[in-house]
Motif scaffolding. Structure first.
Motif, PDB file in Angstrom:
ATOM      1  N   PRO A 110      -0.413  62.900 112.350  1.00 45.45           N
ATOM      2  CA  PRO A 110      -0.316  63.180 110.905  1.00 45.45           C
ATOM      3  C   PRO A 110      -0.296  61.879 110.111  1.00 45.45           C
ATOM      4  O   PRO A 110       0.201  60.847 110.583  1.00 45.45           O
ATOM      5  CB  PRO A 110       1.013  63.923 110.790  1.00 45.45           C
ATOM      6  N   GLN A 111      -0.827  61.937 108.892  1.00 46.16           N
ATOM      7  CA  GLN A 111      -0.948  60.744 108.063  1.00 46.16           C
ATOM      8  C   GLN A 111      -0.002  60.828 106.867  1.00 46.16           C
ATOM      9  O   GLN A 111      -0.106  61.741 106.046  1.00 46.16           O
ATOM     10  CB  GLN A 111      -2.393  60.579 107.585  1.00 46.16           C
ATOM     11  N   ALA A 112       0.958  59.899 106.802  1.00 53.82           N
ATOM     12  CA  ALA A 112       1.880  59.789 105.680  1.00 53.82           C
ATOM     13  C   ALA A 112       2.464  58.379 105.712  1.00 53.82           C
ATOM     14  O   ALA A 112       2.198  57.597 106.628  1.00 53.82           O
ATOM     15  CB  ALA A 112       2.974  60.851 105.754  1.00 53.82           C
ATOM     16  N   ASP A 113       3.285  58.053 104.731  1.00 50.50           N
ATOM     17  CA  ASP A 113       3.754  56.683 104.577  1.00 50.50           C
ATOM     18  C   ASP A 113       4.857  56.297 105.554  1.00 50.50           C
ATOM     19  O   ASP A 113       4.965  55.134 105.949  1.00 50.50           O
ATOM     20  CB  ASP A 113       4.249  56.458 103.139  1.00 50.50           C
ATOM     21  N   THR A 114       5.702  57.236 105.937  1.00 52.27           N
ATOM     22  CA  THR A 114       6.832  56.918 106.816  1.00 52.27           C
ATOM     23  C   THR A 114       6.822  57.847 108.021  1.00 52.27           C
ATOM     24  O   THR A 114       6.243  58.940 107.968  1.00 52.27           O
ATOM     25  CB  THR A 114       8.165  57.070 106.076  1.00 52.27           C
TER      26      THR A 114
END
Length: 427
Positions: free
Chosen positions: A63-67
């Motif tokens: 999954p792609q996210a900042d944290t």
């Protein structure tokens, strides 16, 4: 392989309710599959998979996210949405699954099931590589959030030798493959995948009884295996966390291919890497293109340590290490076969002693694809270190001695496609 004395404490594989994509709710089964998470070359490969289908499994495994917390929650939310929308559905009966991969003359079949993690304590499942703690922590966070085994480990065992009667498990695998499959699809790499369910109690009992005499080697998935064990320790009550999703392949019948995993040194230019080797190794330029240079590496590796370096548009064959340097840099308390491994010399002598490159993601990338490693090195101005694969018998012998190889030393394949069957820990 059968180990005397483990008949009551061998591999314990049990059926589970498989979680599978509903073909009518996705573009195609091929479009929602992915290679294992650590084989996806990011960002290009990730973007390609995400665009293949809005329900591609890569949205769960990477999954792609900042944290990290946001990534894990995003994967959990995506999984809940797909279940609620009927994109994923749980099979009504618990099953062991026969899984087949075929490409040209290459054929591999194995059994997917939930393996009791107690095999780790008894030495029944043999790891052969070290793991990186940060990767285990990353996978553990994802698995906690989704409460699911999203992709199976690849384990190998030795059934009956050629010329001897087949084991019960092998007989059932072959008989099952003659039946109509649950699914069949061909992925863009040319592999045809088929999956069957074994639900008959007598067949399940025969498979589990046969495997109860076996010992297995982790061929692919050391970090996921370490993750299974970490999460099992966090759940004190007996239950689903005491098992992990695996694919077991009998390599007496279906030998795996062994490939190397290459290193991409992000912050070390090839010119600096080569300059540091000059007094200690023989370094010579070899002709390309890449297949010819890899052939030269293979010839050199047959007689001693050998590495192929590139990143500056040329190929440099590195051989003949200084024996005194190896004695100073490679630890002495391991078997000679371990001390002679290319991966051992690479990490102890080149990366640590000569190049001073920390083994962290910002400094070293581990890439399975040879061409992708070279392309990345040239594009980023770093150094690609290409290796020749280790023989499977060397891997098994060291694993039996309880000796682990440097992390990411081998790549066994073909690897199972991710997304054909998942295991929910809540089912």
């Amino acid at each position: 392989m059968t180990t005397p004395g483990i008949e009551e404490h061998g591999l314990r594989l049990i059926p589970f309710h498989g979680l599978r994509f509903v073909p009518e709710r996705v573009g195609s089964l091929a479009a929602v599959t992915s290679p294992p998470y650590d084989v996806v070359v990011r960002p290009d490969g990730l973007n390609h998979l995400e665009s293949a289908d809005p329900h591609n499994i890569v949205r769960l495994i990477l999954p792609q996210a900042d944290t990290p917390d946001e990534r894990n929650e995003q994967a959990a939310r995506t999984l809940r949405d797909w279940l609620a929308e009927g994109v994923l559905r749980t099979d009504p009966e618990p099953a062991l699954y026969v899984y087949e991969q075929r490409k040209g003359e290459l054929l591999q079949r194995g059994i997917i099931g939930a393996l009791a993690l107690s095999a780790a304590d008894a030495g029944i499942v043999l790891p052969h590589e070290d793991v990186m703690p940060q990767v285990v922590a990353d996978r553990a966070g994802l698995m906690r959030a989704t409460a699911a085994n999203l992709e199976p480990l690849l384990l190998t065992y030795r059934g009956e030798d050629a010329g001897l009667p087949d084991s019960s498990a092998a007989e059932i695998v072959e008989a099952t493959a003659d039946r109509p499959p649950l699914l069949a699809t061909t992925t863009e790499d040319g592999f045809r995948h088929r999956l069957w369910a074994i639900t008959d109690p007598a067949e399940v009992a025969a498979v589990t009884r046969d495997l109860g005499h076996r010992q297995a080697l982790i061929a692919d998935g050391h970090h996921r295996w370490a993750t299974y064990l970490r999460l099992q320790a966090e759940h004190h009550a007996p239950g689903a966390w005491d098992f992990g999703l695996v694919l077991l392949v009998d390599t007496a019948r279906y030998p795996l291919q062994v490939r190397a995993i290459h290193r991409m040194l992000h912050r070390l230019p090839a010119s600096e890497a080569l300059a540091a080797l000059e007094p200690h190794f023989r370094v010579r330029t070899v002709d390309g293109p890449l297949p010819a240079a890899m052939a030269a590496l293979g010839e050199a590796a047959a007689t001693g340590n050998a590495f192929l370096l590139t990143g500056d548009g040329r190929f440099h064959l590195v051989t003949d290490p200084d024996p005194e340097l190896l004695d100073r840099t490679v630890r002495q308390d391991r078997p000679e076969a371990w001390r002679r491994l290319d991966a051992t010399v690479l990490h102890a002598t080149l990366l640590d002693a000569l190049w001073h490159v920390p083994d962290t993601p910002e400094h070293i990338g581990y890439i399975h694809d040879t061409e992708a490693t070279v392309e990345m090195a040239e594009r980023l101005g770093g150094t690609a270190v290409l290796l020749h694969p280790v023989r499977e018998d060397v891997v098994r012998d060291l694993a039996r001695q309880g000796v682990t190889m440097p992390r990411k030393s081998t790549s066994f394949g073909p690897k199972p496609a991710t997304g054909l069957v998942l295991r929910s820990l809540n089912a």
